[in-house]
Design an enzyme around this catalytic site. Structure first.
Site, PDB file in Angstrom:
ATOM      1  N   HIS A  42       0.857  -1.187   0.000  1.00  0.00           N
ATOM      2  CA  HIS A  42       0.000   0.000   0.000  1.00  0.00           C
ATOM      3  C   HIS A  42       0.892   1.236   0.000  1.00  0.00           C
ATOM      4  O   HIS A  42       1.760   1.377   0.873  1.00  0.00           O
ATOM      5  CB  HIS A  42      -0.941   0.006   1.206  1.00  0.00           C
ATOM      6  CG  HIS A  42      -2.006   1.033   1.080  1.00  0.00           C
ATOM      7  ND1 HIS A  42      -3.186   0.815   0.389  1.00  0.00           N
ATOM      8  CD2 HIS A  42      -2.025   2.322   1.476  1.00  0.00           C
ATOM      9  CE1 HIS A  42      -3.903   1.920   0.407  1.00  0.00           C
ATOM     10  NE2 HIS A  42      -3.235   2.846   1.046  1.00  0.00           N
ATOM     11  N   ALA A  43       0.659   2.147  -0.957  1.00  0.00           N
ATOM     12  CA  ALA A  43       1.557   3.300  -1.135  1.00  0.00           C
ATOM     13  C   ALA A  43       1.653   4.140   0.133  1.00  0.00           C
ATOM     14  O   ALA A  43       0.654   4.334   0.829  1.00  0.00           O
ATOM     15  CB  ALA A  43       1.034   4.167  -2.285  1.00  0.00           C
TER      16      ALA A  43
ATOM     17  N   HIS B 286      -0.173  11.925  -5.517  1.00  0.00           N
ATOM     18  CA  HIS B 286      -0.697  11.938  -4.139  1.00  0.00           C
ATOM     19  C   HIS B 286       0.451  11.779  -3.148  1.00  0.00           C
ATOM     20  O   HIS B 286       0.593  12.549  -2.198  1.00  0.00           O
ATOM     21  CB  HIS B 286      -1.714  10.797  -3.962  1.00  0.00           C
ATOM     22  CG  HIS B 286      -2.215  10.684  -2.566  1.00  0.00           C
ATOM     23  ND1 HIS B 286      -3.359  11.299  -2.126  1.00  0.00           N
ATOM     24  CD2 HIS B 286      -1.695  10.056  -1.490  1.00  0.00           C
ATOM     25  CE1 HIS B 286      -3.529  11.045  -0.836  1.00  0.00           C
ATOM     26  NE2 HIS B 286      -2.520  10.293  -0.428  1.00  0.00           N
ATOM     27  N   GLU B 287       1.303  10.783  -3.394  1.00  0.00           N
ATOM     28  CA  GLU B 287       2.413  10.515  -2.454  1.00  0.00           C
ATOM     29  C   GLU B 287       3.445  11.632  -2.504  1.00  0.00           C
ATOM     30  O   GLU B 287       3.970  12.054  -1.474  1.00  0.00           O
ATOM     31  CB  GLU B 287       3.070   9.173  -2.780  1.00  0.00           C
ATOM     32  CG  GLU B 287       2.157   7.974  -2.630  1.00  0.00           C
ATOM     33  CD  GLU B 287       1.459   7.900  -1.278  1.00  0.00           C
ATOM     34  OE1 GLU B 287       0.312   7.454  -1.238  1.00  0.00           O
ATOM     35  OE2 GLU B 287       2.050   8.320  -0.266  1.00  0.00           O
TER      36      GLU B 287
ATOM     37  N   HIS C  34       2.619  14.445  -0.269  1.00  0.00           N
ATOM     38  CA  HIS C  34       3.035  14.253   1.131  1.00  0.00           C
ATOM     39  C   HIS C  34       4.489  14.687   1.314  1.00  0.00           C
ATOM     40  O   HIS C  34       4.812  15.410   2.249  1.00  0.00           O
ATOM     41  CB  HIS C  34       2.919  12.780   1.539  1.00  0.00           C
ATOM     42  CG  HIS C  34       1.527  12.283   1.757  1.00  0.00           C
ATOM     43  ND1 HIS C  34       0.651  12.840   2.656  1.00  0.00           N
ATOM     44  CD2 HIS C  34       0.854  11.258   1.186  1.00  0.00           C
ATOM     45  CE1 HIS C  34      -0.500  12.186   2.644  1.00  0.00           C
ATOM     46  NE2 HIS C  34      -0.399  11.220   1.761  1.00  0.00           N
TER      47      HIS C  34
ATOM     48  N   GLU D  97      -3.517  14.837   2.986  1.00  0.00           N
ATOM     49  CA  GLU D  97      -4.017  13.972   1.901  1.00  0.00           C
ATOM     50  C   GLU D  97      -4.427  14.797   0.685  1.00  0.00           C
ATOM     51  O   GLU D  97      -4.605  14.256  -0.400  1.00  0.00           O
ATOM     52  CB  GLU D  97      -5.204  13.154   2.403  1.00  0.00           C
ATOM     53  CG  GLU D  97      -4.882  12.230   3.573  1.00  0.00           C
ATOM     54  CD  GLU D  97      -3.687  11.327   3.327  1.00  0.00           C
ATOM     55  OE1 GLU D  97      -3.020  10.937   4.288  1.00  0.00           O
ATOM     56  OE2 GLU D  97      -3.405  11.029   2.150  1.00  0.00           O
TER      57      GLU D  97
ATOM     58  N   HIS E 239      -6.761   0.401   5.405  1.00  0.00           N
ATOM     59  CA  HIS E 239      -6.723   1.330   6.533  1.00  0.00           C
ATOM     60  C   HIS E 239      -7.349   0.752   7.791  1.00  0.00           C
ATOM     61  O   HIS E 239      -6.973   1.127   8.902  1.00  0.00           O
ATOM     62  CB  HIS E 239      -7.398   2.626   6.140  1.00  0.00           C
ATOM     63  CG  HIS E 239      -6.725   3.287   4.978  1.00  0.00           C
ATOM     64  ND1 HIS E 239      -6.781   2.753   3.704  1.00  0.00           N
ATOM     65  CD2 HIS E 239      -5.966   4.391   4.878  1.00  0.00           C
ATOM     66  CE1 HIS E 239      -6.081   3.511   2.890  1.00  0.00           C
ATOM     67  NE2 HIS E 239      -5.576   4.503   3.564  1.00  0.00           N
TER      68      HIS E 239
ATOM     69  N   TYR F 188      -9.418  11.401   4.377  1.00  0.00           N
ATOM     70  CA  TYR F 188      -9.595  11.372   2.919  1.00  0.00           C
ATOM     71  C   TYR F 188     -10.927  12.017   2.528  1.00  0.00           C
ATOM     72  O   TYR F 188     -11.022  12.696   1.511  1.00  0.00           O
ATOM     73  CB  TYR F 188      -9.536   9.933   2.403  1.00  0.00           C
ATOM     74  CG  TYR F 188      -8.227   9.249   2.711  1.00  0.00           C
ATOM     75  CD1 TYR F 188      -8.130   8.322   3.751  1.00  0.00           C
ATOM     76  CD2 TYR F 188      -7.079   9.560   2.009  1.00  0.00           C
ATOM     77  CE1 TYR F 188      -6.923   7.718   4.056  1.00  0.00           C
ATOM     78  CE2 TYR F 188      -5.858   8.949   2.316  1.00  0.00           C
ATOM     79  CZ  TYR F 188      -5.788   8.034   3.341  1.00  0.00           C
ATOM     80  OH  TYR F 188      -4.586   7.437   3.654  1.00  0.00           O
TER      81      TYR F 188
HETATM   82  C1  LIG Z   1      -2.538   6.529  -1.450  1.00  0.00           C
HETATM   83  C2  LIG Z   1      -2.832   6.400  -0.206  1.00  0.00           C
HETATM   84  C3  LIG Z   1      -1.762   6.442   0.851  1.00  0.00           C
HETATM   85 SE1  LIG Z   1      -1.969   7.867   2.092  1.00  0.00          SE
HETATM   86  C4  LIG Z   1      -4.236   6.110   0.235  1.00  0.00           C
HETATM   87  O1  LIG Z   1      -4.382   5.286   1.127  1.00  0.00           O
HETATM   88  N1  LIG Z   1      -5.312   6.713  -0.340  1.00  0.00           N
HETATM   89  C5  LIG Z   1      -5.288   7.781  -1.330  1.00  0.00           C
HETATM   90  C6  LIG Z   1      -6.716   8.137  -1.592  1.00  0.00           C
HETATM   91  C7  LIG Z   1      -7.591   7.241  -0.791  1.00  0.00           C
HETATM   92  C8  LIG Z   1      -6.681   6.312   0.023  1.00  0.00           C
HETATM   93  C9  LIG Z   1      -6.935   4.851  -0.377  1.00  0.00           C
HETATM   94  O2  LIG Z   1      -6.169   4.321  -1.172  1.00  0.00           O
HETATM   95  O3  LIG Z   1      -7.925   4.286   0.126  1.00  0.00           O
HETATM   96 ZN   LIG Z   2      -1.986   9.957   1.449  1.00  0.00          ZN
END
Ligand SMILES: C=C(C[SeH])C(=O)N1CCC[C@H]1C(=O)O
Ligand SMILES: [Zn+2]
Length: 597
Positions: free
Chosen positions: A320-321, A350-351, A354, A378, A480, A490
């Site tokens: 997961h990024a 997105h990354e 950060h 975010e 998450h 988010y």
């Molecule tokens: C890219 C990330 C790392 Se902070 C992320 O979890 N995001 C980015 C947008 C929504 C959420 C997800 O993937 O559920």
């Molecule tokens: Zn993020």
């Protein structure tokens, strides 16, 4: 006297902050070692380091409490003491702290290492979420194959986390109480420093819901046209496995066969990226170049040397990024199993958003090196990605060729953005409404799955592809939930990024209200130093001021409001209302007929 003790306090907190920076550096290094090489040994080491550091934090906290900081004159000094007065999970006794770390680590490694068997070949059981299962959801249009992948993943990554999750809830709630909160829900919401945060979330949903319902109705019709009414009903929720994403949180993978004007030229970014031999590194360099074009900070040498941007073949990692601050002012990294496609082009930005935030506030005291609120962190990268995904920018970088916009192409473009941004909101909202209920105890462990699906049915208008039971635990099939990462950030981000985007576009001279040659949907702030400087000034603040001050610095507004998003999507909203009227599609959905409680 007060003067002397305030000066003493200042010297104390500056020293404490330096020590905290060293502790956070050690914690980040141990966390990185584990999540970039998941082994028993590295897990033990990580928990050992966390335990050692929590002891030091507890000791420092005993001393911090001695200062009468509430009476200090200096706002920033008071704010630093206030933040250091909150100990966090380290408030737990050592044994419980260790148990909590083990529960979360167990859930996270289960999620990261879960594999499923192939739909067509039951002996091939090495399919991972990234890239294999993600690719099935992006490409397959076989409802049975999608149902199989959905079910296998939810039974592997979700259900198996259930025991750890139940214990995590109990221990995390204990930590919350030791920090003076009723439960973790109150603790998480305290990060937003407003007394009515949950009411604000509900108000934002009321503002966006009409637009979502129109989009939901239109997509349901297009999916029914494709899959037939035995699979997609006329008035019910949409089966969650048909929306191009494991969690139905973004629907961009079904764009090609649901977009409003199919005869308009298809803008297939993924294909263009592959045709032009894009690599993960090129995607990151492109993003770095965009930030530099705004007069923001270039990625430091260590970033390029220490980051992991492709999935290793010799070990298990958390794919997961994620973006990392090592709190030493020079070591910043991204860990991501990058695929060359349009969705990951957005995730890369997105990354990188950060990392840019980390770079902008790196000279602040350690305690202020955070987003103005978690949603701000975010929103940075996504705001830049709103410019990057504009047709104007995609033409600039050669990912889209030729013709200028016409009315129908613009609706297709807004639709593409809407099935990414609008549909995300009810998903994000339900994920933490669900967990607020869990932490408050209004949802008992037996009811976890039933409440999860009842919320998703009611708010998102999606249903599971097959019946679910109370022994399933589908919420943990989302990263998450398995990794103890709060999600309202988010939801906040997908609202405020449009407030940021609108302000930056005006500063860049790219958007002029009522000027049809300067529309918000066409805005690309690329190379605008004026916009970049305003963004930088806000980012430099970190969490040193309450977030309304940061919001005002950039947008002139002091509240989070849906008006930016609604203005951006207004032409689409009008088009959807007319289209749903034309087809007579039922707006909204009746409760699901699938047995999930
Ligand atoms: C890219 C990330 C790392 Se902070 C992320 O979890 N995001 C980015 C947008 C929504 C959420 C997800 O993937 O559920
Ligand atoms: Zn993020």
């Amino acid at each position: 006297d007060l003067e002397a003790s305030e000066q003493e306090g200042r010297e104390y907190i500056i020293h404490l902050d330096k020590m905290a920076g060293i502790r956070k550096n050690k914690a980040s290094l141990a966390e990185w070692a584990y999540t970039s090489n998941i082994t028993e040994e590295n897990e033990v080491k990580r928990i050992q380091v966390q335990l050692e550091l929590s002891k030091q934090e507890k000791q420092a906290w005993e001393e911090t409490k001695m200062y009468r900081w509430q009476d200090f004159q200096d706002f920033s000094l008071r704010r630093m003491f206030k933040k250091y007065s909150q100990l966090g999970v380290s408030a737990l006794p050592d044994e419980k702290y260790k148990l909590l770390m083990q529960c979360v680590s167990g859930m996270e490694s289960n999620y990261a290492t879960s594999k499923i068997c192939d739909y067509k070949n039951a002996t091939k059981c090495d399919l991972a979420l990234e890239p294999d299962i993600t690719e099935i959801f992006a490409k397959s249009q076989d409802p049975e194959e999608l149902k199989h992948a959905w079910l296998e993943w939810h039974n592997t990554a979700g259900s198996r986390a259930r025991n750890n999750f139940t214990q995590y809830v109990e221990l995390d709630n204990e930590a919350a109480k030791l920090n003076g909160f009723k439960d973790v829900a109150e603790w998480w919401q305290s990060e937003y420093e407003v007394p009515d945060f949950e009411q604000q979330l509900a108000k934002l949903w009321e503002d966006v819901k009409p637009l979502y319902q129109q989009l939901h109705a239109y997509v349901r019709k297009r999916l029914r046209d494709k899959y037939g009414e035995n699979i997609v009903s006329a008035k019910g929720p949409i089966p969650a496995h048909l929306l191009g994403n494991m969690w139905a949180q973004t629907w961009n993978n079904i764009e090609s066969f649901t977009r409003p004007y199919p005869d308009k030229k298809e803008i297939d970014i993924t294909k263009a990226m592959k045709d032009q031999n894009y690599t993960p590194l090129k995607m990151f360099q492109m993003s770095d170049e965009f930030f530099r074009s705004l007069n923001l900070t270039a990625m430091p040498e260590k970033f390029w040397n220490n980051s992991i941007i492709e999935k290793p073949t010799d070990r298990e990692i958390v794919c997961h990024a994620s973006a990392w601050d090592f709190y030493d002012g020079e070591d910043f990294r991204i860990k991501m199993c990058t695929s060359v496609n349009k969705e990951h082009l957005r995730v890369v930005h997105h990354e990188m958003g950060h990392i840019q935030y980390y770079l902008q506030y790196r000279d602040k005291p350690v305690i202020f090196r955070a987003g103005a609120n978690p949603g701000f962190h975010e929103a940075v990268g996504d705001t830049i990605a709103l410019s990057v995904s504009s047709p104007k920018h995609l033409r600039r970088v050669g990912l889209v060729s030729g013709d200028a916009e016409d009315e129908q192409t613009e609706i297709n473009q807004l639709y593409k953005m809407g099935i990414d941004k609008i549909v995300f909101l009810p998903f994000a909202y339900t994920l933490d409404l669900f967990r607020y209920g869990v932490f408050r105890g209004t949802t008992s462990a037996d009811d976890y799955n039933c409440h999860y699906w009842r919320l998703r049915d009611a708010l998102q208008g999606v249903e599971p592809p097959v019946p679910r039971s109370k022994d399933d635990f589908d919420a943990a099939a989302k990263y998450h939930v398995s990794a103890d990462v709060e999600y309202a950030r988010y939801y906040v981000s997908f609202i405020i990024q449009f407030q940021f985007h609108r302000a930056l576009c005006q500063l860049a001279g790219e958007y002029v209200p009522e000027d049809l040659t300067k529309k918000l949907v066409d805005c690309d702030i690329y190379q605008s130093v004026n916009a970049g400087n305003a963004l930088s000034n806000m980012l430099k603040m970190g969490s040193s001021k309450p977030w309304p001050d940061a919001m005002e610095a950039l947008t002139g507004q002091r509240a989070m409001r849906a008006d930016g998003l609604l203005e951006y999507f207004r032409p689409l909203h009008e088009w959807l209302q007319a289209e749903n009227q034309r087809t007579g599609e039922f707006i909204g959905w009746e409760p699901s007929k699938i047995q999930y409680c």
